[in-house]
Design an enzyme around this catalytic site. Structure first.
Site, PDB file in Angstrom:
ATOM      1  N   SER A 144     -15.470  13.643 -28.049  1.00 20.31           N
ATOM      2  CA  SER A 144     -16.987  13.145 -28.117  1.00 20.31           C
ATOM      3  C   SER A 144     -17.082  11.559 -28.013  1.00 20.31           C
ATOM      4  O   SER A 144     -16.402  10.893 -27.017  1.00 20.31           O
ATOM      5  CB  SER A 144     -17.673  13.750 -29.534  1.00 20.31           C
ATOM      6  OG  SER A 144     -18.665  13.231 -29.842  1.00 20.31           O
ATOM      7  N   SER A 145     -17.845  10.813 -28.926  1.00 18.59           N
ATOM      8  CA  SER A 145     -17.888   9.482 -28.917  1.00 18.59           C
ATOM      9  C   SER A 145     -18.374   9.000 -30.260  1.00 18.59           C
ATOM     10  O   SER A 145     -19.171   9.584 -30.899  1.00 18.59           O
ATOM     11  CB  SER A 145     -18.887   9.039 -27.994  1.00 18.59           C
ATOM     12  OG  SER A 145     -19.399   7.627 -28.080  1.00 18.59           O
ATOM     13  N   TYR A 158     -26.494  10.280 -22.783  1.00 14.28           N
ATOM     14  CA  TYR A 158     -24.821  10.320 -23.048  1.00 14.28           C
ATOM     15  C   TYR A 158     -24.713  10.858 -24.360  1.00 14.28           C
ATOM     16  O   TYR A 158     -24.103  11.926 -24.587  1.00 14.28           O
ATOM     17  CB  TYR A 158     -24.470   8.983 -22.614  1.00 14.28           C
ATOM     18  CG  TYR A 158     -22.857   9.114 -23.231  1.00 14.28           C
ATOM     19  CD1 TYR A 158     -21.717   9.719 -22.475  1.00 14.28           C
ATOM     20  CD2 TYR A 158     -22.502   8.207 -24.242  1.00 14.28           C
ATOM     21  CE1 TYR A 158     -20.673   9.675 -22.546  1.00 14.28           C
ATOM     22  CE2 TYR A 158     -21.253   8.263 -24.567  1.00 14.28           C
ATOM     23  CZ  TYR A 158     -20.157   8.936 -23.664  1.00 14.28           C
ATOM     24  OH  TYR A 158     -18.815   8.660 -24.281  1.00 14.28           O
ATOM     25  N   LYS A 162     -23.101  14.375 -26.314  1.00 14.53           N
ATOM     26  CA  LYS A 162     -21.936  14.356 -27.052  1.00 14.53           C
ATOM     27  C   LYS A 162     -22.072  14.884 -28.373  1.00 14.53           C
ATOM     28  O   LYS A 162     -21.205  15.631 -29.133  1.00 14.53           O
ATOM     29  CB  LYS A 162     -21.296  12.670 -27.221  1.00 14.53           C
ATOM     30  CG  LYS A 162     -20.768  12.262 -25.899  1.00 14.53           C
ATOM     31  CD  LYS A 162     -19.450  13.051 -25.654  1.00 14.53           C
ATOM     32  CE  LYS A 162     -18.508  12.103 -24.559  1.00 14.53           C
ATOM     33  NZ  LYS A 162     -17.610  13.192 -24.031  1.00 14.53           N
TER      34      LYS A 162
END
Ligand code: NDP
Length: 253
Positions: A144-145, A158, A162
């Site tokens: 993920s982020s 984006y 995620k």
């Protein structure tokens, strides 16, 4: 015949995925990696892993195109049967991905769909497709982020995808517990790779901004992340399940 565990790392040709593949191999795991268009880089990773003494093989796959998954399933089943005598593997690392830096106002439906397909729909259906091949007691690690916890302008599409993958991961953990398969999330902070426009590596001002926002005072490198994925695939992490581990050097803590 090899007795090593086998990992499948998507987007293993460059950046974070490359380091994950190398790190897994250094700890004794064979690796199947996928690439999108950069065959040469992928084959270089294969050579480096073979130098370590582990088996490796690169396959081309656009993980945003679910129509390709049937053929990919057949291709890797055939490879695993030939090399290992059965078509199972142990660790699935959903890493492949691309960035998008656009404000909510600028984001088009095509931009949105591209992010949806690569970061969520592709991960969901590739995992679904590969589950019959994943050994019981296997591991799933979804990348993920940090951007799901903190927000910067121009990453809404984006980061939303995620976020979806993080929810999906917890559901994987829940449903696969009966097979003793764990599912966890690794959420990197800003890392200096080709990702997006390569700006985490190349843009001096952005790098300074990231360093200032990070407790450990610098931009992340791919090598900061691979070991955490390997840990989650190790016996020591067997009781870690349904968790999100942020690997950001303490960004915006
Ligand atoms: P890179 O751009 O360095 O590498 C991207 C990798 O994904 C390459 O192996 C590339 O293959 C592959 N890839 C790109 N498009 C596709 C596609 N359509 N289908 C299949 N594979 C594809 O990115 P990073 O290594 O930095 O990013 C890896 C993951 O980490 C991504 O999911 C990203 O969202 C996430 N992440 C990255 C951060 C960062 O700051 N770098 C921060 C947080 C999360 P090829 O070489 O063939 O093009």
């Amino acid at each position: 015949m090899s007795k090593s565990k086998i990992a499948l790392v998507t987007g293993g040709s460059r950046g974070l995925g490359r380091d994950m593949a190398m790190n897994l191999a250094q700890k004794g795991t064979d690796v199947i990696l996928t690439y999108h268009s950069n065959q040469r880089a992928a084959e270089e990773v294969v050579v480096e892993i073979e130098k370590i003494g582990q088996k490796a093989k690169a396959f081309k796959l656009d993980t945003s195109n679910i129509k390709l998954f049937d053929d990919f399933f057949k291709e890797i089943s055939r490879y695993l049967n030939t090399e290992y005598g059965n078509s199972n593997f142990d660790f699935l690392v959903n890493n492949a991905g691309t960035g998008l830096y656009k404000s909510i106002i600028e984001t088009t439906e095509d931009d949105f769909d591209a992010m949806l397909n690569i970061h969520f729909k592709g991960v969901y259906f590739l995992t679904q497709k590969l589950l019959p091949l994943l050994n019981d007691e296997g591991r799933i690690v979804n990348i993920s982020s940090g951007l799901t916890r903190f927000s910067f302008p121009s990453s809404s599409a984006y980061a939303s995808m995620k976020g979806a993958v993080e929810v999906f991961t917890r559901y994987l953990a829940k449903e696969l517990g009966q097979r003793k398969i764990t599912a966890n999330i690794v959420a990197p902070g800003a890392i200096a790779t080709d990702f997006g426009d390569g700006s985490n590596r190349d843009n001096k001002e952005k790098r300074q901004f990231i360093a200032n926002a990070t407790a450990l005072g610098r931009v992340g490198e791919a090598e900061d992340v691979g070991g955490v994925v390997t840990f989650l695939c190790s016996p020591d992490a067997g009781w870690v399940n349904g968790q999100r581990i942020e690997v950001s050097g303490g960004m915006l803590v």
